[in-house]
Design an enzyme around this catalytic site. Sequence first.
Site, short mmCIF file in Angstrom:
data_model
loop_
_atom_site.label_atom_id
_atom_site.label_comp_id
_atom_site.label_asym_id
_atom_site.label_seq_id
_atom_site.Cartn_x
_atom_site.Cartn_y
_atom_site.Cartn_z
CB SER A 116 39.79 42.42 41.10
OG SER A 116 39.41 43.10 39.96
CG HIS A 137 34.32 42.52 40.42
ND1 HIS A 137 34.59 41.20 40.21
CD2 HIS A 137 35.43 43.19 40.04
CE1 HIS A 137 35.82 41.07 39.72
NE2 HIS A 137 36.35 42.27 39.61
CD GLU A 149 32.02 38.27 40.62
OE1 GLU A 149 32.16 37.07 40.37
OE2 GLU A 149 32.96 38.98 41.04
CG ASN A 187 38.81 37.29 39.47
OD1 ASN A 187 38.88 36.90 38.30
ND2 ASN A 187 38.86 38.57 39.78
#
Length: 378
Positions: A116, A137, A149, A187
């Site tokens: 992450s 991801h 992702e 994120n």
Amino acid sequence: MKVTIFGAGSMGSGIAQIASTQNLEVVLIDRSQQPLEKSRSNLNRIVNRLVEKNKIDQALADQIEKQISYSQNIEQAKGSDLVLEAIVEDLNIKQTLFKELEGIVSKDCILASNTSSLSIASIASVLQYKERFLGLHFFNPAPLMPLVEVIGAVTTSPECLNYGFELMQNWKKVPVYAKDTPGFIVNKVARPFYGEALRIYDEGIADFKTIDMAMKTVGGFRMGPFELMDFIGNDINYKVTETVFKAFYNDARYKPSFTQKRLAEAGLLGRKTGRGYYDYSLDQTEETTPDKQLLETIFMRIISMLVNEAYDTLFWNIATKEHIELAMRKGVNYPKGLFAWAKEIGVQNIVDQLEQLYSKYQEERYRISPLLKEDVKA
Ligand SMILES: NC(=O)c1ccc[n+]([C@@H]2O[C@H](COP(=O)([O-])OP(=O)(O)OC[C@H]3O[C@@H](n4cnc5c(N)ncnc54)[C@H](O)[C@@H]3O)[C@@H](O)[C@H]2O)c1
């Protein structure tokens, strides 16, 4: 096709379930026995529930369980077409694993990390054949959240990147391309949902419950920022914010809040410890009737910051507009994409809100993305 997954924690187990649903040969490897046993029994519980709810038939349930073998031995990765790593978030440990793996798998085997917060380039740097390494991801819980992702390092080959993207489509996921920059898309873009909510609280403008209510009732979000932070865990959520803040060279936009830091330090992590912003031993149903104008003000401030972050992400070519929209809807369940929201609210109104905040606080945090300003003129 043989897929080996490293790490039998929440992410690795979820990804193993996705791959076995595709009837692939799946090996799940962990350094400890206990997570492997837990993963196997959890999967059994999950597939039984899916059968009870008529979401899958018994034959598929049997297949999902049968296709996964569990091991503590790294040698079991031999002959894999894809190795996906979801172990502890530590650069050194990940690099050591991949270095060792290169001696076990063929040089054509695609290697991927579910990290992450680490850069894909930094993990790939230790490999002999770096072009076959990429980031895939997933979002938690992986079998339920459609988004993946797909991240190329500077050393990843275009073929490897395309392969990852198409494979995720075959696995019925929603892949989006993201640049190898901190937080990738989700994120990074989601930071103001938490950060601006904390800022509003820290300034004493409203309490947790009112801010949560604003985002749910005015914005249609499933959970408010404080409910969501309590759900994710204040330790984890704080860590992501701090990592993104540091990785962007202390950009004021991502500055963490002491309120959250103190909760994490005190062990008030949220639902998993029974108390975070809320005390879960108390009745949460108490009615409050905040003033409607206040709810609108809170929503407008947070959504404007989110929209600005989405434009900034596009400005830096981290992903396309379409992929940023998809990412926020399919990775964190936003009710609408942020560009769609900007259009609905009016780009000029968003810019006015940000200009007001900037002129009030004179902080870099509220600077407007050049692309957002351009869109007003367009
Ligand atoms: N939890 C999330 O919401 C989330 C979402 C997306 C990505 N990620 C990323 O996925 C990865 C795993 O996260 P998680 O939440 O599933 O972690 P977790 O702590 O639940 O599981 C990690 C597992 O890896 C095992 N492990 C550690 N080192 C190992 C090694 N060298 N070889 C084999 N197994 C090893 C541990 O025993 C543990 O079972 C991390 O990189 C994390 O950043 C997490």
